[in-house]
Design a protein around this motif. Sequence first.
Motif, PDB file in Angstrom:
ATOM      1  N   ASP A 152      25.855   5.594  30.587  1.00  0.00           N
ATOM      2  CA  ASP A 152      25.511   6.292  29.344  1.00  0.00           C
ATOM      3  C   ASP A 152      24.347   5.602  28.646  1.00  0.00           C
ATOM      4  OD1 ASP A 152      28.894   7.234  28.401  1.00  0.00           O
ATOM      5  OD2 ASP A 152      27.412   8.250  29.669  1.00  0.00           O
ATOM      6  N   ALA A 153      24.329   4.297  28.584  1.00  0.00           N
ATOM      7  CA  ALA A 153      23.276   3.554  27.904  1.00  0.00           C
ATOM      8  C   ALA A 153      21.941   3.738  28.625  1.00  0.00           C
ATOM      9  CB  ALA A 153      23.630   2.082  27.811  1.00  0.00           C
ATOM     10  N   SER A 154      21.952   3.679  29.936  1.00  0.00           N
ATOM     11  CA  SER A 154      20.697   3.847  30.669  1.00  0.00           C
ATOM     12  C   SER A 154      20.232   5.294  30.637  1.00  0.00           C
ATOM     13  CB  SER A 154      20.864   3.371  32.115  1.00  0.00           C
ATOM     14  OG  SER A 154      21.770   4.223  32.792  1.00  0.00           O
ATOM     15  N   TYR A 155      21.158   6.162  30.464  1.00  0.00           N
ATOM     16  CA  TYR A 155      20.805   7.582  30.418  1.00  0.00           C
ATOM     17  C   TYR A 155      19.932   7.896  29.211  1.00  0.00           C
ATOM     18  CZ  TYR A 155      21.285  12.617  29.970  1.00  0.00           C
ATOM     19  OH  TYR A 155      21.029  13.948  29.842  1.00  0.00           O
ATOM     20  N   TYR A 156      20.182   7.229  28.090  1.00  0.00           N
ATOM     21  CA  TYR A 156      19.457   7.523  26.867  1.00  0.00           C
ATOM     22  C   TYR A 156      18.238   6.643  26.660  1.00  0.00           C
ATOM     23  CZ  TYR A 156      23.294  10.548  25.659  1.00  0.00           C
ATOM     24  OH  TYR A 156      24.210  11.557  25.657  1.00  0.00           O
ATOM     25  N   GLU A 157      17.901   5.812  27.592  1.00  0.00           N
ATOM     26  CA  GLU A 157      16.703   4.994  27.468  1.00  0.00           C
ATOM     27  C   GLU A 157      15.474   5.881  27.653  1.00  0.00           C
ATOM     28  OE1 GLU A 157      16.649   1.715  30.134  1.00  0.00           O
ATOM     29  OE2 GLU A 157      18.518   0.896  29.373  1.00  0.00           O
ATOM     30  N   HIS A 158      14.396   5.538  26.899  1.00  0.00           N
ATOM     31  CA  HIS A 158      13.150   6.296  27.016  1.00  0.00           C
ATOM     32  C   HIS A 158      12.406   5.898  28.275  1.00  0.00           C
ATOM     33  CE1 HIS A 158      13.087   8.262  23.102  1.00  0.00           C
ATOM     34  NE2 HIS A 158      13.551   7.133  22.566  1.00  0.00           N
ATOM     35  N   THR A 159      11.855   6.875  28.917  1.00  0.00           N
ATOM     36  CA  THR A 159      10.985   6.598  30.055  1.00  0.00           C
ATOM     37  C   THR A 159       9.587   6.347  29.526  1.00  0.00           C
ATOM     38  OG1 THR A 159      10.383   8.896  30.357  1.00  0.00           O
ATOM     39  CG2 THR A 159      12.353   8.117  31.541  1.00  0.00           C
ATOM     40  N   SER A 190      23.745  15.611  33.431  1.00  0.00           N
ATOM     41  CA  SER A 190      24.981  15.685  32.665  1.00  0.00           C
ATOM     42  C   SER A 190      25.970  14.764  33.341  1.00  0.00           C
ATOM     43  CB  SER A 190      25.501  17.114  32.603  1.00  0.00           C
ATOM     44  OG  SER A 190      25.820  17.564  33.889  1.00  0.00           O
ATOM     45  N   SER A 209       8.147   9.600  28.258  1.00  0.00           N
ATOM     46  CA  SER A 209       8.654  10.055  26.962  1.00  0.00           C
ATOM     47  C   SER A 209       8.090   9.195  25.836  1.00  0.00           C
ATOM     48  CB  SER A 209      10.183  10.061  26.928  1.00  0.00           C
ATOM     49  OG  SER A 209      10.702   8.742  26.980  1.00  0.00           O
ATOM     50  N   ILE A 236      17.252  16.178  33.191  1.00  0.00           N
ATOM     51  CA  ILE A 236      18.445  16.267  32.356  1.00  0.00           C
ATOM     52  C   ILE A 236      19.638  16.081  33.279  1.00  0.00           C
ATOM     53  CG2 ILE A 236      19.784  17.729  30.824  1.00  0.00           C
ATOM     54  CD1 ILE A 236      17.167  19.235  30.244  1.00  0.00           C
TER      55      ILE A 236
END
Length: 147
Positions: free
Chosen positions: A35-42, A24, A45, A22
Amino acid sequence: MGTAQDKGKSSVLGLHGIEIKIDSITGEGASMSQDASYYEHTEESRQFKSEFELAKIRQDKDLDEISKGVDTLRNLAGDMGEEVSKQEGVISTMEVQVDAVNSEIRSVNARLKQTLTSVRSSRDLCMDVTLICILLGIGAYIYNQLK
């Protein structure tokens, strides 16, 4: 703590030992690309989500099977209730008839006992007369032998 980059970052151990990071992103230097890469699924996940969806599908199938079984049991219980209602009248009639037959059997048994008692009394009388005759015959024979 750590460097300026490490501030605001933490990790939590998730389901199946998968580490979930996580971050921040706050303050200066946070751009839209981050921000866009932060919310990409691994991959982890995505795998977790896939397993979760498969588990939900299996659970839904199992619940459908249980629902079908409950419906079948409900129908059987309804049919059994109807059959019991139908048989209730027959059973009531049979109870009345059985009570009448029991009463008749008791009266027949009483008459039979009375008949057997009277037959036995007359039979005993016949037996007594027969034994007296035999004893008189034996007595007469002994008397003739002793004379």
